[in-house]
Enzyme design. Structure first.
Site, PDB file in Angstrom:
ATOM      1  N   GLU A   1      -8.604   1.614  -4.358  1.00 15.43           N
ATOM      2  CA  GLU A   1      -9.657   1.355  -3.371  1.00 15.43           C
ATOM      3  C   GLU A   1     -10.267   2.664  -2.873  1.00 15.43           C
ATOM      4  O   GLU A   1      -9.536   3.626  -2.533  1.00 15.43           O
ATOM      5  CB  GLU A   1      -9.083   0.576  -2.169  1.00 15.43           C
TER       6      GLU A   1
ATOM      7  N   GLU B   1       0.831  -1.206   0.000  1.00 16.98           N
ATOM      8  CA  GLU B   1       0.000   0.000   0.000  1.00 16.98           C
ATOM      9  C   GLU B   1       0.865   1.256   0.000  1.00 16.98           C
ATOM     10  O   GLU B   1       1.924   1.285   0.645  1.00 16.98           O
ATOM     11  CB  GLU B   1      -0.898   0.001   1.244  1.00 16.98           C
TER      12      GLU B   1
END
Ligand code: KIV
Length: 275
Positions: free
Chosen positions: A179, A112
Site C-alpha cells: 500500500e 500489517e
C-alpha cells in the site's frame, strides 16, 4: 470456493482482484461481479462505523463483520484483517484472535508490518492459519508514520520495504498487500518474492489490485467524499441512493406511496362484516 493455494498459485498469472466487503449484501455483489478475494478490512472503521481511523476497531467488530460476509457464502476467498493490538501483545494472543476470525468464516488473516512481525506470522502459520502481509503505508501505524504518507520513497526506505517483503514471504505469507509505495518499489518487491503482491496505491506492476468497496462504488460521503488519487470510481452509488430516497420521501409526503397494489386487503365479506 477459492482457496489459499489457488491464490498463491496465481503469482505472475492473471491479475488478482480483491475488494473489501463488510456485510452480506456487499459480499454478494462483489462475488457476483467475479472478484477473487474479499477483504474484511479494518477500514470498516471509516467506511461503515464512522470512525476517523482504523485504530478504533476491535476483534469483536471484525468477528461480527467477517461472519456477515461469510454468511453470503461467496466463491471468493475471505481474508479478514487482524485489528490493531490483536497481534502486537504476544504470539498467543495473535493465534487466539486469528482463530476467532477463522471461526467466524475467514479463510486467511491479514496483518500489517515488516520483519518484526515474522515471529507472529510463523506462529499463525504453525497454527494452520494462512497469513497475508501488508507493507508500505500501513494505516495502523498512522501515528508512528505521522499521517497517511507514501512510504519507501528514499533508497534506504525502499530497500527496507523489499527486505521486509522477502522476510514475510520466507516466514510463510501466501501473499502481500503493498500500500502507498512508488510503482518502481512495488515492481522490485513483486520481482523479489515468489508470492503474489496485491497493490493499493502501488502502481500497475503488482500481481493484483485491491480497493475499498465504498471507494470503487462511490458510496463514501462526509469527510471521506474525496478519495485518494489511486482510487478509480466505477459507480456513484451515493448519488443514486440519495436520488432514490428523495423520491421515496416525496412519494410518502404526496401520498403516492403506498399504492393500492402495494397494500394488503381484507376479503370482501370480512370487510363488510367488520365495517
Ligand atoms: O482495511 C483495508 O481496507 C485494507 C486495504 C486498504 C488493503 O487493509
Amino acid at each position: 470456493m477459492t482457496t489459499v493455494p489457488e491464490v498463491r498459485a496465481r503469482k505472475g498469472a492473471d491479475p488478482l482482484v480483491m475488494v473489501t466487503a463488510y456485510d452480506a449484501p456487499g459480499a454478494r455483489v462483489a462475488d457476483e461481479a467475479g472478484v477473487d478475494l474479499l477483504l474484511v478490512g479494518d477500514s470498516v472503521a471509516m467506511t461503515v462505523l464512522g470512525y476517523a481511523d482504523t485504530l478504533q476497531v476491535t476483534v469483536d467488530d471484525m468477528v461480527h463483520h467477517t461472519a456477515a460476509v461469510a454468511r453470503a457464502k461467496p466463491h471468493a476467498l475471505i481474508v479478514a484483517d487482524l485489528p490493531w493490538l490483536s497481534y502486537h501483545t504476544s504470539r498467543r494472543d495473535a493465534v487466539l484472535n486469528a482463530g476467532r476470525l477463522v471461526r467466524a468464516g475467514a479463510q486467511a488473516v491479514k496483518l500489517e508490518g515488516g520483519s518484526k512481525r515474522v515471529p507472529v506470522i510463523e506462529a499463525l502459520v504453525d497454527a494452520e492459519i494462512p497469513v497475508m502481509g501488508h507493507l508500505g503505508l500501513t494505516p495502523q501505524s498512522f501515528h508512528a508514520m505521522g499521517g497517511f504518507k507514501v512510504q519507501g520513497k528514499g533508497v534506504e526506505a525502499a530497500r527496507q520495504v523489499i527486505d521486509d517483503a522477502k522476510s514475510l514471504a520466507a516466514a510463510g505469507c501466501f501473499s502481500l498487500v503493498l500500500e502507498g509505495i512508488p510503482t518502481e518499489v512495488a515492481r522490485l518487491v513483486t520481482g523479489a518474492v515468489d508470492v503474489p503482491t496485491i497493490g493499493i496505491g502501488a502502481g500497475p506492476a503488482c500481481d493484483g489490485q485491491v480497493l475499498v468497496w465504498h471507494d470503487v462504488l462511490g458510496f463514501g460521503g462526509g469527510e471521506y467524499a474525496v478519495a485518494p488519487k489511486f482510487v478509480r470510481r466505477y459507480a456513484d452509488l451515493r448519488a443514486a441512493a440519495i436520488e432514490g430516497l428523495a423520491s421515496y420521501a416525496a412519494d410518502v409526503r404526496s401520498r403516492a406511496f403506498p399504492s393500492d397494489s402495494e397494500s394488503y386487503h381484507l376479503r370482501a365479506d370480512v370487510a363488510e362484516a367488520l365495517i
